[in-house]
Design an enzyme around this catalytic site. Structure first.
Site, mmCIF file in Angstrom:
data_model
loop_
_atom_site.group_PDB
_atom_site.id
_atom_site.type_symbol
_atom_site.label_atom_id
_atom_site.label_comp_id
_atom_site.label_asym_id
_atom_site.label_seq_id
_atom_site.Cartn_x
_atom_site.Cartn_y
_atom_site.Cartn_z
ATOM 1 N N LYS A 1 -86.024 -52.797 -65.984
ATOM 2 C CA LYS A 1 -84.538 -52.168 -66.374
ATOM 3 C C LYS A 1 -83.749 -52.216 -65.232
ATOM 4 O O LYS A 1 -82.781 -52.496 -64.789
ATOM 5 C CB LYS A 1 -84.895 -50.892 -66.955
ATOM 6 N N ARG B 1 -80.954 -51.435 -73.073
ATOM 7 C CA ARG B 1 -80.152 -52.422 -72.378
ATOM 8 C C ARG B 1 -78.829 -52.764 -72.566
ATOM 9 O O ARG B 1 -78.309 -53.908 -72.775
ATOM 10 C CB ARG B 1 -81.236 -53.703 -72.001
ATOM 11 N N ARG C 1 -77.560 -57.484 -61.136
ATOM 12 C CA ARG C 1 -75.962 -57.543 -61.558
ATOM 13 C C ARG C 1 -75.162 -56.891 -60.205
ATOM 14 O O ARG C 1 -74.151 -57.530 -59.827
ATOM 15 C CB ARG C 1 -75.761 -56.864 -62.718
ATOM 16 N N CYS D 1 -74.618 -46.776 -64.643
ATOM 17 C CA CYS D 1 -75.731 -47.730 -64.413
ATOM 18 C C CYS D 1 -75.859 -48.555 -63.326
ATOM 19 O O CYS D 1 -76.770 -48.311 -62.413
ATOM 20 C CB CYS D 1 -75.877 -48.700 -65.860
ATOM 21 N N LYS E 1 -64.163 -50.015 -66.350
ATOM 22 C CA LYS E 1 -64.143 -51.378 -66.580
ATOM 23 C C LYS E 1 -62.985 -51.528 -67.784
ATOM 24 O O LYS E 1 -62.537 -50.859 -68.304
ATOM 25 C CB LYS E 1 -65.215 -52.141 -66.850
ATOM 26 N N ARG F 1 -65.553 -42.149 -65.834
ATOM 27 C CA ARG F 1 -66.603 -41.370 -65.006
ATOM 28 C C ARG F 1 -67.197 -42.453 -64.097
ATOM 29 O O ARG F 1 -67.359 -43.542 -64.534
ATOM 30 C CB ARG F 1 -67.965 -40.949 -66.006
HETATM 31 N N1 SAJ Z 1 -68.302 -55.835 -62.430
HETATM 32 C C1 SAJ Z 1 -67.476 -56.370 -61.535
HETATM 33 N N2 SAJ Z 1 -67.715 -57.874 -61.599
HETATM 34 C C2 SAJ Z 1 -68.151 -58.280 -62.382
HETATM 35 C C3 SAJ Z 1 -68.805 -57.801 -63.514
HETATM 36 C C4 SAJ Z 1 -69.018 -56.234 -63.488
HETATM 37 O O1 SAJ Z 1 -66.788 -55.840 -60.634
HETATM 38 O O2 SAJ Z 1 -68.355 -59.485 -62.567
HETATM 39 C C5 SAJ Z 1 -67.940 -54.153 -62.454
HETATM 40 C C6 SAJ Z 1 -67.123 -53.536 -63.629
HETATM 41 O O3 SAJ Z 1 -65.846 -53.569 -63.565
HETATM 42 C C7 SAJ Z 1 -67.817 -52.188 -63.793
HETATM 43 C C8 SAJ Z 1 -69.279 -52.355 -63.120
HETATM 44 O O4 SAJ Z 1 -69.128 -53.624 -62.660
HETATM 45 O O5 SAJ Z 1 -67.035 -51.375 -62.809
HETATM 46 C C9 SAJ Z 1 -70.014 -52.436 -64.437
HETATM 47 O O6 SAJ Z 1 -70.134 -52.985 -65.583
HETATM 48 P P1 SAJ Z 1 -70.677 -54.037 -66.306
HETATM 49 O O7 SAJ Z 1 -69.817 -54.299 -67.451
HETATM 50 O O8 SAJ Z 1 -71.478 -55.101 -65.201
HETATM 51 O O9 SAJ Z 1 -71.990 -52.970 -66.672
HETATM 52 P P2 SAJ Z 1 -72.135 -51.718 -67.732
HETATM 53 O O10 SAJ Z 1 -72.471 -50.616 -66.557
HETATM 54 O O11 SAJ Z 1 -71.185 -51.179 -68.365
HETATM 55 O O12 SAJ Z 1 -73.561 -51.842 -68.227
HETATM 56 C C10 SAJ Z 1 -74.779 -52.257 -67.730
HETATM 57 C C11 SAJ Z 1 -75.190 -53.395 -68.412
HETATM 58 N N3 SAJ Z 1 -76.313 -54.132 -67.471
HETATM 59 C C12 SAJ Z 1 -76.144 -55.576 -67.244
HETATM 60 O O13 SAJ Z 1 -75.194 -56.260 -67.702
HETATM 61 C C13 SAJ Z 1 -77.486 -56.144 -66.362
HETATM 62 C C14 SAJ Z 1 -75.852 -53.160 -69.482
HETATM 63 O O14 SAJ Z 1 -76.472 -54.172 -70.321
HETATM 64 C C15 SAJ Z 1 -76.853 -52.061 -69.278
HETATM 65 O O15 SAJ Z 1 -77.610 -51.443 -70.722
HETATM 66 C C16 SAJ Z 1 -76.195 -50.851 -68.796
HETATM 67 O O16 SAJ Z 1 -75.597 -51.135 -67.740
HETATM 68 C C17 SAJ Z 1 -77.252 -49.751 -68.727
HETATM 69 O O17 SAJ Z 1 -77.297 -48.901 -69.491
HETATM 70 O O18 SAJ Z 1 -78.236 -49.582 -67.750
#
Ligand code: SAJ
Length: 424
Positions: A218, A166, A225, A272, A338, A345
């Site tokens: 998971k 996670r 989110r 993810c 982000k 990717r």
């Molecule tokens: N994003 C938004 N608005 C937000 C938050 C994020 O548009 O308020 C976008 C980001 O710009 C990005 C996407 O969402 O494009 C995903 O970014 P993220 O920071 O939310 O998550 P990831 O994909 O980097 O990592 C997630 C995490 N999961 C959660 O927070 C529930 C991480 O803890 C997991 O381990 C990971 O997925 C995974 O490997 O599954």
């Protein structure tokens, strides 16, 4: 069980950090990968992915001899599976895309050739509900001499558990150690054995449950989110129509003690959040309506951003004596999925830039100080500019990623679109 030797199968974004952190605690770790290049790179003490602090740890554990990489499975006391589980989405999701468990199945087949009584097998890859039981079945198929938990319960020779990763890209080394860990054994004995493995390096808590609940946990975290971001993205579209500043609105609403709205953006990227909700939809297509709608809202956001850019181009052209579009420079700030990372990717920013580049007559100029072009096939047709050079020639500025370098730049807000709300 003292876990003298630990095998980690799949040396990608999760496997390599996990193998290195365990090795850094003095354990003998063997990392297995099908790629000869990856194995060679690691055995030279180098890394093939970009993740803060990982290079130093790998260098140290390879030097100390605690981490060795190989393409061939060998006997160990614990096998941790961290292989990809791609969810192949077709353009039209009604064509019923399916998760691909073939990497887990072939890892199981390999492990079954060396497994012995008392061994523990842990699956960390994001997986549909029921995969850990399947893993136990695949392990057992060629081993009539051993007993497995999906048949023999707590009396089994082999323990099998699901323990999802996670960690957040960019903070993997820190979160691997500090995050709480869900441990879902096929039986209670499996959970208890798996939690002993994580005791080697975990500062967070081990939360014990069964494998099906752990698998769903998971998927639920990332779907939750995704739904939260979809709500924010839908709000941003509504606010645009009603001429309300969505960033101010969310800030105000979040003052309520029980409201916590996430941030809108140009869409959801990464491997993810934009993928995992589909595992739930696939297993409960009639029931997962909200989760599916959220995916659609987030997936449609890049197209909405492109429509807004085209509206702005038309207005700009009109206000500048019908300036020909071929003379209008659109500066696109950010390509990563982000802020403050180099990963492009599944990036909505990159998708928007590529679409504008192919569909617009304007000059599309991309800037991303975190992303480097050499050898990245995803950036093949993209021209990357230096920020100052690009701003000097900008007619319209499109902010796609909230990288720290973009926060304090001077722009003419009339001719700018800020998809992340950093210039609010
Ligand atoms: N994003 C938004 N608005 C937000 C938050 C994020 O548009 O308020 C976008 C980001 O710009 C990005 C996407 O969402 O494009 C995903 O970014 P993220 O920071 O939310 O998550 P990831 O994909 O980097 O990592 C997630 C995490 N999961 C959660 O927070 C529930 C991480 O803890 C997991 O381990 C990971 O997925 C995974 O490997 O599954």
């Amino acid at each position: 069980m003292s876990f003298k030797k630990i095998s980690v199968i799949g040396l990608g974004y999760i496997g390599l950090p996990t193998a290195s952190v365990i090795a850094s605690k003095g354990k003998r770790v063997i990392g297995i990968d099908i790629s000869k290049d990856i194995v060679e790179t690691i055995n030279e003490g180098n890394i093939h992915i970009i993740e803060p602090k990982l290079d130093k740890i790998v260098k140290n554990v390879v030097k100390s001899g605690n981490l060795k990489a190989s393409t061939k499975i060998e006997p160990a006391d614990v096998f941790i599976i961290t292989v990809p589980t791609p969810f192949l989405l077709s353009k039209n999701d009604l064509e019923d895309p399916k998760p691909d468990l073939s990497f887990i199945k072939s890892a199981a087949k390999e492990i079954s050739t060396v497994i012995k009584k008392g061994d523990l097998v842990i699956l960390e890859s994001t997986s549909p509900v029921g995969t850990t039981e399947l893993l136990s079945l695949w392990l057992s198929e060629s081993r009539d001499d051993l007993t497995f938990p999906h048949v023999d319960g707590d009396d089994s020779d082999i323990r099998v558990a699901y323990c999802p990763e996670r960690v957040l890209p960019g903070k993997i080394i820190e979160e691997l150690v500090t995050n709480n860990r869900i441990i879902g054994g096929i039986t209670k004995a499996c959970s208890s054995e798996a939690s002993k493995l994580y005791d080697i390096f975990l500062e967070g808590e081990c939360l014990l449950t069964n494998s099906r609940t752990a698998e769903m946990a998971k998927l639920t975290e990332n779907a939750s989110r995704d739904v939260g971001i979809a709500f924010a993205n839908e709000l941003s579209i509504i606010c645009d129509k009603l001429d309300i500043n969505v960033w101010e609105l969310i800030k105000l609403a979040n003052h309520h003690p029980r409201v916590n709205i996430l941030q809108p953006g140009p869409g959801v990227g990464g491997h993810c959040i934009a993928v995992d909700p589909w595992f739930i939809v696939d297993q409960a297509p009639e029931e997962a309506n909200l989760i599916k709608s959220a995916r659609k809202v987030n997936d449609s956001k890049p197209a909405w951003v492109i429509d807004r850019v085209n509206d702005l181009i038309d207005n700009f052209s009109k206000e500048n004596n019908i300036k020909p579009k071929s003379e209008i420079n659109i500066i696109c700030l950010g390509l990563a999925f982000k802020a403050n990372i180099d990963d492009v990717r599944e990036s909505p920013a990159l998708a928007i830039v590529k679409e504008l580049d192919s569909s617009s007559e304007c000059n599309i100029i991309a800037v991303d100080p975190h992303v480097s072009q050499p050898n990245n096939p995803l950036l093949k047709d993209i021209k990357l500019y230096d920020l100052d050079v690009a701003l000097d020639i900008a007619d319209i500025v499109l902010l796609l990623v909230d990288h720290k370098e973009f926060k304090d730049i001077a722009i003419n807000k009339k001719w700018a679109i800020d998809t992340r709300g950093i210039w609010k």
